[in-house]
Design an enzyme around this catalytic site. Structure first.
Site, short mmCIF file in Angstrom:
data_model
loop_
_atom_site.label_atom_id
_atom_site.label_comp_id
_atom_site.label_asym_id
_atom_site.label_seq_id
_atom_site.Cartn_x
_atom_site.Cartn_y
_atom_site.Cartn_z
N LYS A 1 -17.22 8.82 9.19
CA LYS A 1 -17.54 8.83 7.76
C LYS A 1 -18.52 9.97 7.48
O LYS A 1 -18.11 11.12 7.50
CB LYS A 1 -17.95 7.43 7.33
CG LYS A 1 -16.70 6.52 7.35
CD LYS A 1 -16.90 5.06 7.11
CE LYS A 1 -15.54 4.34 7.24
NZ LYS A 1 -15.61 2.88 7.28
N ARG B 1 0.83 -1.21 0.00
CA ARG B 1 0.00 0.00 0.00
C ARG B 1 0.86 1.26 0.00
O ARG B 1 1.75 1.41 0.83
CB ARG B 1 -0.92 0.01 1.22
CG ARG B 1 -2.00 -1.03 1.17
CD ARG B 1 -2.94 -0.90 2.37
NE ARG B 1 -4.17 -1.63 2.15
CZ ARG B 1 -4.36 -2.90 2.49
NH1 ARG B 1 -3.41 -3.57 3.10
NH2 ARG B 1 -5.51 -3.49 2.25
C1 LIG Z 1 -14.77 1.93 8.15
C2 LIG Z 1 -15.57 0.78 8.69
C3 LIG Z 1 -15.58 0.50 10.05
C4 LIG Z 1 -14.66 1.19 11.02
O1 LIG Z 1 -15.05 2.48 11.28
P1 LIG Z 1 -13.93 3.57 11.71
O2 LIG Z 1 -14.68 4.57 12.47
O3 LIG Z 1 -13.33 4.05 10.44
O4 LIG Z 1 -12.93 2.82 12.54
C5 LIG Z 1 -16.46 -0.45 10.54
N1 LIG Z 1 -17.27 -1.14 9.71
C6 LIG Z 1 -17.23 -0.93 8.38
C7 LIG Z 1 -18.15 -1.70 7.52
C8 LIG Z 1 -16.38 0.03 7.82
O5 LIG Z 1 -16.33 0.20 6.51
#
Ligand SMILES: *Cc1c(COP(=O)(O)O)cnc(C)c1O
Length: 405
Positions: free
Chosen positions: A246, A21
């Site tokens: 997110k 990566r």
């Molecule tokens: C990104 C992700 C997580 C983890 O969340 P973070 O807050 O980024 O640690 C958990 N489950 C799924 C499906 C994800 O894509």
């Protein structure tokens, strides 16, 4: 012992396989989302097309103001674990906000979504006597690691297949605890679980349901509660897990559920107990973000995002660029070749100022390599036209197959 040589051997193997990566080094500009400065090779300013700050909330004025205020009022860090002096008023407000978002009694914060899945699933599996965890075969690494750490019985059921889940549940002791773990929006294919059917099966076999709504919170449902909210199913899900990193644009993870369930995880999960609480400013920013997305502004942002997603899909169809058809905001353009996938991403960055991370094995199966685009309300029509124009010309140069209309 030459430890560095041992490290190098495995790193070299990754490089030979094409799985090493390399990070794009970016500097995001507040007020210019989705633009960022690129500190690596290629264009100096890029449009980010693969971000998970799905609605641009990471730069929303209300979120930033809340964070500035909290920083000025409370300082930088929380000052301790939640148990030992680290519980700040803003953590409690945020947990109340999250419980309300999902229509649950209670919520519990973690330092990330990864940690929340890992800690909650490992605690449930390890502490419920005779427990079996039934995991969708496409589940995220954080759930897989949590289940592994639980050291309990586990079954993997076929992706999004309630009938296979039912068969696996039917084989188990009806009187033993069972946890069915799955996601709503799967981030690589952008497909959505048949939540109602899965819940029917869970209820039939007396299993508790564990739903990861990480790629849906903020984005779906009248108040951004996720797919389960949109489909009126939140009260039937035992535990809803989500992220603040997110669509909410900040950082942190959480679970929501009944008072007893949340108290159980709070009391037994090592990954909750033995770590410093989130900075109060982060919690305050998340509260502002969730509140904004619960209201009319959130509805507008969600509608605008869906419009831009539909527009990108339509333009890709016109240009004959193959992409996975799915009902979510995630637009995977299928390249189906790891070398070409990386090459396309490099060309987009170098020649067109477009940043998208190539997605190769082991994140996705071999032969399904892709570029995963996530249009936001702040990607305007010109951004979409520029992206599809660039893909159109590169598609010919790299001799890739067109989709047949
Ligand atoms: C990104 C992700 C997580 C983890 O969340 P973070 O807050 O980024 O640690 C958990 N489950 C799924 C499906 C994800 O894509």
């Amino acid at each position: 012992m030459d430890y560095d040589a041992l490290f190098r051997t495995q790193l070299d193997a990754l490089k030979t396989e094409g799985n090493y990566r390399v990070f794009a080094e970016l500097e995001r500009f507040r007020g210019a989302f989705p633009r960022a400065k690129n500190h690596g090779a290629g264009a100096e300013e890029v449009t980010v097309w693969c971000g998970n700050d799905y609605l641009g909330m990471g730069q929303h004025p209300d979120v930033l103001e809340a964070m500035h205020d909290a920083l000025d009022k409370c300082g930088a860090g929380a000052g301790g674990t939640r148990n030992i002096s680290g519980t700040n008023h803003s953590h409690v407000l945020l947990e109340n906000e999250l419980a309300d978002l999902h229509g649950k009694d209670a919520a519990l914060l973690f330092t990330s979504g990864y940690v929340s899945n890992w800690a909650a699933l490992s605690t449930l599996g390890a502490r419920l006597p005779g427990c079996t965890i039934l995991s969708d075969s496409y589940n995220h690494a954080s759930m897989i690691e949590g289940i592994r750490h639980a050291r309990c019985e586990k079954r993997i059921w076929a992706h999004n297949d309630p009938e296979d889940l039912a068969r696996k549940l039917a084989d188990l002791d009806p009187d033993a605890p069972k946890v069915v773990a799955f996601e709503s929006v799967y981030s690589m294919d952008g497909d959505i679980a048949p939540i109602a059917e899965i819940l029917d099966v869970c209820e039939q076999y007396g299993a508790m349901s564990y739903l990861d709504e990480v790629h849906a919170v903020g984005l779906y449902g009248p108040r951004g509660g996720g797919i389960a909210e949109r489909e009126g199913l939140m009260d039937r899900v035992t535990l809803i897990e989500g992220t603040l990193g997110k669509a909410f644009g900040v950082v942190g993870g959480y679970i929501t559920g009944s008072t007893e369930l949340v108290d159980f995880i709070r009391s037994f999960a090592s990954g909750f107990i033995f770590t410093t609480a989130l900075p109060p400013a982060v919690a305050a920013g998340a509260v502002a973000s969730i509140q904004t997305l619960k209201g009319a502004e959130g509805t507008g942002l969600r509608a605008r995002q869906q419009r831009q997603v539909a527009r990108l899909r339509a333009k890709l169809d016109q240009a004959g660029i193959p992409h996975l058809d799915n009902p979510s905001h995630i637009v995977p353009v299928m390249v189906k070749d790891p070398v070409k996938c990386k090459m396309l991403a490099d060309f987009l960055m170098e020649r067109h100022g477009i940043y998208v991370q190539p997605i190769n094995y082991p994140t996705v199966p071999k032969g399904t390599e892709r570029l995963r685009f996530t249009p936001s309300p702040l990607h305007d029509d010109g951004d979409i036209d520029a992206l599809v124009g660039a893909l159109h010309s590169l598609w010919s140069q790299c001799a890739l197959a067109r989709a047949v209309a």
